[in-house]
Design a protein around this motif. Structure first.
Motif, PDB file in Angstrom:
ATOM      1  N   ARG A 152       7.626 -15.917  18.364  1.00 41.12           N
ATOM      2  CA  ARG A 152       6.217 -15.989  17.972  1.00 41.12           C
ATOM      3  C   ARG A 152       5.966 -17.130  16.989  1.00 41.12           C
ATOM      4  O   ARG A 152       5.016 -17.909  17.155  1.00 41.12           O
ATOM      5  CB  ARG A 152       5.782 -14.661  17.367  1.00 41.12           C
ATOM      6  N   GLU A 153       6.799 -17.242  15.942  1.00 38.07           N
ATOM      7  CA  GLU A 153       6.566 -18.271  14.921  1.00 38.07           C
ATOM      8  C   GLU A 153       6.658 -19.677  15.506  1.00 38.07           C
ATOM      9  O   GLU A 153       5.858 -20.551  15.169  1.00 38.07           O
ATOM     10  CB  GLU A 153       7.578 -18.119  13.780  1.00 38.07           C
ATOM     11  N   SER A 175       3.672 -20.312  18.415  1.00 40.16           N
ATOM     12  CA  SER A 175       2.335 -20.433  17.821  1.00 40.16           C
ATOM     13  C   SER A 175       2.170 -21.784  17.124  1.00 40.16           C
ATOM     14  O   SER A 175       1.100 -22.392  17.177  1.00 40.16           O
ATOM     15  CB  SER A 175       2.089 -19.288  16.834  1.00 40.16           C
ATOM     16  N   LYS A 176       3.242 -22.288  16.502  1.00 37.77           N
ATOM     17  CA  LYS A 176       3.171 -23.581  15.835  1.00 37.77           C
ATOM     18  C   LYS A 176       3.062 -24.722  16.845  1.00 37.77           C
ATOM     19  O   LYS A 176       2.307 -25.685  16.639  1.00 37.77           O
ATOM     20  CB  LYS A 176       4.405 -23.766  14.954  1.00 37.77           C
ATOM     21  N   GLU A 184      -0.482 -24.741  18.214  1.00 44.27           N
ATOM     22  CA  GLU A 184      -1.375 -25.215  17.159  1.00 44.27           C
ATOM     23  C   GLU A 184      -1.357 -26.737  17.075  1.00 44.27           C
ATOM     24  O   GLU A 184      -2.409 -27.387  16.980  1.00 44.27           O
ATOM     25  CB  GLU A 184      -0.953 -24.612  15.820  1.00 44.27           C
TER      26      GLU A 184
END
Length: 841
Positions: A528-529, A532-533, A536
């Motif tokens: 997830r981390e 998502s980055k 983004e």
């Protein structure tokens, strides 16, 4: 009481001949010997030339040594001639045998000469010279073996290896390599049989050339006599492999590895180049401790290869049980009376060596599981193992003289993953899984050969004429017009566990999203981390995303079914009625240029399934490519709405489905067969289209034997250069050695910058159960302590936890849920070694 059977034998008997018959025999034997002398003389002349030639090339052999060597050959020839003259003076009774260098070369059956009706049988010979000063000794070995060739043994193909290339007269050289193994020669034999299924072949090698010993000499003579015997040349229909001795233990093999085989059987075997790796993938679940020879692995896989298939019908020739395998009891100087019968000819206790390979190969389950993992086949009712091997519950037959050996054999761990895929699996579960596997085999579809006019013409490769109807350019020119009428979704399964996979995902976002309406990322929950980055930054940097030309959706799943599981979970989260075309891709490839053909070809070719690449290579590379093996690879595929429904019905199955090969620890090949090879069977012949040919042309196989573009760097570079191939494999460093210095990545990393690298913590690029304690969220730390009794200290060594030693089924539902959904550890992996973070991780 031991299991076994009374073999039916075909034994030579010696009969007294009349004087008249003896005279006829005498004349024929004289002619035979004269032919042998002619061959021997050729070897003499050639060998002398080799020694002289070596001196010219700078070897440390002076003229005196050459003359001494030639004198030795001359003396040997004179001795041979004297032997011939003496032979002509033998009595009729003495002429029943002809002796060559102390070996029995032929024993007659009756007063009438047997004329073989066998057609020519090619011999494949593996020749090795380990040191230059060994060349003359190796020549003697070759001369010794070649003297036993029968008239039907032709041609003789030589694969030469080592420090010196010895050119043997009256043979054909397959090639010369300074380094190599027997698998190179076996590959040539295997390829020959693919084209000549009705023939027989012989395999020999220069046993003892690398290590000179009396045991190797005896074994070489013993094996050569059998492989080149009349009995093997004329083997009955109920035999397909013939050798001096077949041993079923500790794995089916012929010690020393020389034999004759039928080509229609050899055709079924795995490509020798792949066999060692396949065997290594099904190694024992207990520590090997140097027992590769007991399992037929690593270099010993060459001996196991010919007897590795469940349809093998072995026969052997040596009637004395004194020698079964290894070096114990080899007949002196290789001499023995030949007696052909089905093998194994003795009961199981005869083949067991109580002090060697304890517990290996004696269990029925072990052999059946290996057959399944190698070939996904089981033997028929006539297989030799049904009455020979014992089940895992039967130890009554174990009766060594030593009590210590008896205890060791009875308590030996089941060293086989196939028999015990999980140490905590119950007998009932094992029985159930076996029943399910059998059911799966019965339900599996058999590929049908599409008529030549039913399958549409596939995409063209390099150095071929590309017509307007099938070219990539024709597809591309239609892209914009098609896009206006079709709504497209691209589903990307990504597991970003290192920087190369992250860059691969980024390159696809830049170049493979042209004309796409919606992107769905299917990723593991632990990423997830990172994901998502990435998204983004993509929304800020890539114009197509910044301008909101394409929408993005991220779905996190428990990754327990590989890429196909992520794709299926993602499709399940979509309303597929909103889209007309679906693309499935994973992060195993870098994008090299903008590419929309996978989608565009669906309309241009009027098909339901498209793929970046297609192949005619059969499963496990077993056999010659052919139309019946047509399949499309899963790297990047396109589907219509009807096509995606077919995909769902075929591929979207639960994790315990046999398609995922649950009994295999290394099950990648099995999964590829089930989800890639077999998917095409579900579609009509004229509804599948591949854009680029995956199979490597022969010209690129000389330096690299890999048969697809994915691992053949030469073919991949040619595809990129001549056919504008749009991808490169992430794992193949030969294609993209360095990320930020390869010109191939320039077009699809235009908006990639250092800030992306700096913004991502690569220490998080792994499942949570593999991370350090300090990299876990506080909530996860607290739950790990409460639910599993783990803390900062015990996290580094899970064996300190009282729960680590329990089976997964023994844990509470709360513990099971936490392990799978939070720690990303599957129930299959649950134990202290696999799920627990150890200091070396």
């Amino acid at each position: 009481m031991t299991k076994g059977r009374s073999p039916k034998t075909t034994t030579r008997t010696r009969k007294r001949r009349s004087p008249k018959t003896a005279i006829t025999r005498k004349t024929r034997y004289s002619a035979t010997l004269l032919l042998g002398v002619g061959i021997f003389l050729q070897v003499v002349c050639w060998s002398g030339y080799q020694w002289i030639n070596n001196n010219k090339q700078g070897f440390n052999t002076n003229q005196n040594e050459i003359e001494i060597r030639l004198d030795q050959f001359k003396h040997s020839f004179q001795s041979k001639k004297q032997q011939q003259q003496q032979q002509q003076q033998l009595s009729p009774q003495e002429q029943t045998m002809i002796i060559y260098d102390g070996r029995i070369k032929r024993t007659t059956n009756s007063s009438t000469t047997t004329t073989s009706t066998t057609s020519s049988i090619p011999v494949f010979y593996n020749l090795y010279v380990g040191a230059e000063n060994d060349a003359s000794r190796v020549l003697d070995i070759v001369s010794e073996q070649m003297a036993l060739l029968r008239s039907e043994h032709k041609p003789v193909y030589i694969q030469s290896m080592g420090v010196k290339n010895l050119v043997i007269p009256n043979t054909e050289l397959l090639g010369y390599r300074t380094n190599g193994t027997e698998m190179i020669t076996l590959r040539s034999l295997w390829e020959y049989c693919q084209k000549n299924p009705d023939e027989k072949v012989v395999y020999l090698h220069s046993k003892g050339s690398s290590r000179n010993s009396s045991a190797n000499e005896d074994l070489r003579k013993f094996l050569t006599i059998g492989a080149l015997s009349e009995e093997c040349s004329s083997l009955p229909n109920d035999c397909n492999v013939c050798s001096s001795r077949f041993s079923p233990l500790p794995h089916p093999h012929t010690s020393g590895n020389m034999w004759l085989s039928r080509c229609d059987y050899v055709q079924r075997l795995i490509d020798p180049y792949l066999f060692e790796k396949r065997m290594d993938n099904i190694t024992s679940n207990c520590t090997s401790n140097g027992r590769e020879s007991c399992d037929g692995r690593l270099r010993y896989s060459a001996e196991h290869w010919i007897h590795s298939h469940p349809t093998v019908k072995p026969c052997d020739l040596y009637p004395d049980p004194a020698f079964t395998w290894d070096y114990d009891g080899i007949p002196s100087d290789g001499k023995f009376d030949l007696e052909l019968t089905k093998a194994p000819r003795f009961d199981i206790l005869t083949y067991i060596k109580w002090g060697k390979c304890a517990g290996r190969g004696v269990r029925l389950e072990h052999r059946l599981d290996e057959y399944w993992e190698l070939y996904q086949e089981k033997p028929d009712e006539n297989w030799w193992g049904w009455t020979f091997l014992h089940t895992i519950n039967d130890n009554t037959w174990i009766s060594p003289k030593s009590k210590r050996a008896a205890k060791r054999w009875r308590n030996i761990e089941l060293c086989w993953r196939g028999a015990v895929p999980n140490k905590n699996e119950t007998k009932a579960t094992t029985k159930k899984s076996r029943a399910k596997r059998k059911e799966f085999v019965l339900e599996k579809k058999i590929p049908n050969i599409c008529p030549s006019d039913s399958r549409i013409k596939q995409g063209q490769g390099i150095n071929q004429t590309i017509d307007n109807d099938s070219s990539s350019s024709k597809i591309t020119t239609s892209s914009k017009q098609i896009k206006d009428t079709k709504k497209r979704v691209l589903i990307i399964s990504a597991v970003p566990h290192n920087l190369r996979h992250i860059v691969a995902l980024w390159s696809q976002l830049e170049c493979f999203t042209v004309g796409i309406d919606h992107i769905l990322l299917a990723v593991p929950a632990w990423s997830r981390e990172i994901i998502s980055k990435i998204i983004e930054l993509a929304k800020k940097s890539i114009p197509r995303f910044a301008n909101e030309e394409v929408s993005v959706q991220i779905e996190y799943f428990f990754n327990d079914r590989y890429d196909v599981g992520l794709w299926c979970d993602a499709i399940g989260s979509l309303n597929i009625t909103k889209f007309d075309e679906f693309g499935l891709i994973n992060d195993s490839v870098f994008a090299l240029r903008e590419f929309t053909d996978v989608f565009d070809a669906l309309s241009v070719k009027n098909v339901s399934l498209t793929s970046l690449s297609y192949s005619y290579t059969p499963k496990y590379f077993k056999g010659n490519p052919g139309p019946e093996y047509f399949w499309v690879e899963s790297v990047y595929r396109g589907f219509t709405r009807g096509g995606i429904n077919i995909f769902q019905k075929h591929s979207c199955v639960p994790a315990d489905h046999p398609f995922f090969c649950p009994e295999k620890d290394d099950n990648k090949a099995c999964i590829i067969n089930n989800f890639e090879h077999d998917l095409g069977i579900e579609f009509p012949c004229d509804k599948v289209f591949g854009i680029f040919p995956s199979d490597t042309p022969d010209v690129f196989l000389e330096k690299n034997t890999h048969e697809t573009w994915a691992r053949n760097g030469g073919y991949w570079r040619a595809l990129v250069k001549e056919a504008n191939f749009p991808v490169a494999k992430v794992k193949e460093r030969g294609q993209i050695p360095k990320l930020f210095s390869s010109p191939h990545l320039n077009e699809c990393t235009m908006y990639y910058n250092q800030s992306l690298i700096d913004a991502i913590d690569l220490s998080l690029a792994k499942p949570r159960h593999q991370r350090n304690w300090k990299n876990l969220d506080t909530d996860i730390q607290n739950n790990a302590n409460v639910i599993l009794g783990l803390n900062a200290t015990s996290w580094e060594d899970w064996t300190t936890s009282k729960y680590a030693q329990k089976s997964f089924d023994e844990l509470t539902l709360e513990q099971q849920d936490f392990i799978t959904s939070v720690l990303d550890c599957t129930s299959k992996l649950w134990n202290a070694d696999s799920c627990g973070l150890t200091p070396n991780k």
